[in-house]
Each structure stands twice: as structure tokens, then as C-alpha cells.
Design a protein around this motif. Sequence first.
Motif, PDB file in Angstrom:
ATOM      1  N   SER A  27      38.321  33.951  28.939  1.00 14.55           N
ATOM      2  CA  SER A  27      39.451  33.201  28.386  1.00 14.55           C
ATOM      3  C   SER A  27      40.732  34.029  28.442  1.00 14.55           C
ATOM      4  O   SER A  27      41.837  33.491  28.390  1.00 14.55           O
ATOM      5  CB  SER A  27      39.164  32.763  26.947  1.00 14.55           C
ATOM      6  N   LYS A  28      40.572  35.348  28.550  1.00  9.27           N
ATOM      7  CA  LYS A  28      41.731  36.252  28.612  1.00  9.27           C
ATOM      8  C   LYS A  28      42.072  36.653  30.040  1.00  9.27           C
ATOM      9  O   LYS A  28      43.248  36.795  30.385  1.00  9.27           O
ATOM     10  CB  LYS A  28      41.459  37.522  27.778  1.00  9.27           C
ATOM     11  N   VAL A  29      41.052  36.874  30.875  1.00 11.60           N
ATOM     12  CA  VAL A  29      41.252  37.262  32.277  1.00 11.60           C
ATOM     13  C   VAL A  29      40.283  36.415  33.101  1.00 11.60           C
ATOM     14  O   VAL A  29      39.068  36.593  33.008  1.00 11.60           O
ATOM     15  CB  VAL A  29      40.962  38.765  32.509  1.00 11.60           C
ATOM     16  N   PRO A  30      40.795  35.493  33.904  1.00 13.72           N
ATOM     17  CA  PRO A  30      39.918  34.577  34.638  1.00 13.72           C
ATOM     18  C   PRO A  30      39.005  35.294  35.641  1.00 13.72           C
ATOM     19  O   PRO A  30      39.342  36.342  36.185  1.00 13.72           O
ATOM     20  CB  PRO A  30      40.884  33.661  35.387  1.00 13.72           C
ATOM     21  N   LEU A  31      37.857  34.675  35.858  1.00 13.50           N
ATOM     22  CA  LEU A  31      36.883  35.130  36.841  1.00 13.50           C
ATOM     23  C   LEU A  31      37.509  35.102  38.229  1.00 13.50           C
ATOM     24  O   LEU A  31      38.130  34.115  38.598  1.00 13.50           O
ATOM     25  CB  LEU A  31      35.660  34.203  36.798  1.00 13.50           C
ATOM     26  N   ILE A  32      37.351  36.195  38.985  1.00  8.30           N
ATOM     27  CA  ILE A  32      37.906  36.206  40.336  1.00  8.30           C
ATOM     28  C   ILE A  32      36.839  36.440  41.402  1.00  8.30           C
ATOM     29  O   ILE A  32      37.162  36.638  42.555  1.00  8.30           O
ATOM     30  CB  ILE A  32      39.057  37.225  40.496  1.00  8.30           C
ATOM     31  N   GLN A  33      35.563  36.404  40.998  1.00 15.76           N
ATOM     32  CA  GLN A  33      34.485  36.459  41.978  1.00 15.76           C
ATOM     33  C   GLN A  33      33.583  35.262  41.727  1.00 15.76           C
ATOM     34  O   GLN A  33      33.750  34.553  40.743  1.00 15.76           O
ATOM     35  CB  GLN A  33      33.735  37.789  41.920  1.00 15.76           C
ATOM     36  N   GLU A  34      32.628  35.019  42.619  1.00 16.70           N
ATOM     37  CA  GLU A  34      31.829  33.795  42.555  1.00 16.70           C
ATOM     38  C   GLU A  34      31.011  33.635  41.276  1.00 16.70           C
ATOM     39  O   GLU A  34      30.821  32.528  40.792  1.00 16.70           O
ATOM     40  CB  GLU A  34      30.931  33.692  43.782  1.00 16.70           C
ATOM     41  N   LYS A  35      30.486  34.725  40.721  1.00 19.99           N
ATOM     42  CA  LYS A  35      29.705  34.691  39.481  1.00 19.99           C
ATOM     43  C   LYS A  35      30.175  35.824  38.580  1.00 19.99           C
ATOM     44  O   LYS A  35      30.753  36.797  39.045  1.00 19.99           O
ATOM     45  CB  LYS A  35      28.217  34.869  39.775  1.00 19.99           C
TER      46      LYS A  35
END
Length: 141
Positions: A27-35
Motif C-alpha cells: 500500500s506504500k510502495v507498489p509491487l514492481i515484479q510479477e509476484k
Amino acid sequence: MKDYRIEEATSEDLNVVERGLVEYNLSKVPLIQEKAFIPVNLVVRDSEGQIVAGVDSRLYCWNCCYVDMLWVKEENRKCGYGNILLNEVERVAKEKGAYLIHLDTFDFQAKDFYLKHGYEIFGVLEDCPKGHNRYYLKKNL
């Protein structure tokens, strides 16, 4: 304060805690890899099929890689297995988009091995365990 009790956590309980923490972090730093977590776990076996070395590592959320454990059986040290495993983890991590790899090691373990591989110390926890230091290292990929 509400009524509560403290209990020993089960593996299912820890899954709830991990999911909660991952959800908050994302919620603070979005996911930037597939999982959220991608394991990079490898072993080296000898001709009899016995494990002589292994590494437990994972890419996490933001294209970073954490090496949790790298081990080489004592009689197989200095044979290059640690080099092979670390190089392969770095290769896979970079191939999957990682830009940073980090780990920790004790003064009686492999600090010099990692320094030789281009890692740099960014922190030291002194006297942990008593009479020893724990080193935190990183490397840009």
C-alpha cells in the motif's frame, strides 16, 4: 485495551502475519515484479546425489534479492561451489529485473567471500553473538 492472549504462532498464523505485512508494504510502495516473492533456491549435488552446497534466496516485491542462506559442506569448501551458486543467484536475479542484492553474515562465516564478490558492508551489529559481529552487505546488480 481489549482482552487478548499471546500464543505460540503456527505456520498458518505466520502466513496471516506475512500477508498482512506484505499488504501494508504494497500500500506504500507498489509491487514492481510479477509476484511478491520469487524463490531462487539452488543446490549442488555430488556424483552420489548428496547435497554439498546450497543457497536459499528470494526476489521480493521491489526487484530486490535477499540471500538468506548460502552453505557449502566443509570438505567441499575452496572447490568453487559457493562462487557458482552466488553467481547463479545474481544472474537469475538480474535476469528477473533485480537491481540490488543483500544479505548478512557473521565474522566467523563468509564476510571476506562476499567482499571478494563485490559486496560492500553497509552495517555491523557488534557483539551479536557475544564476541562476534554480524555484517550486513549489499551489491548493486
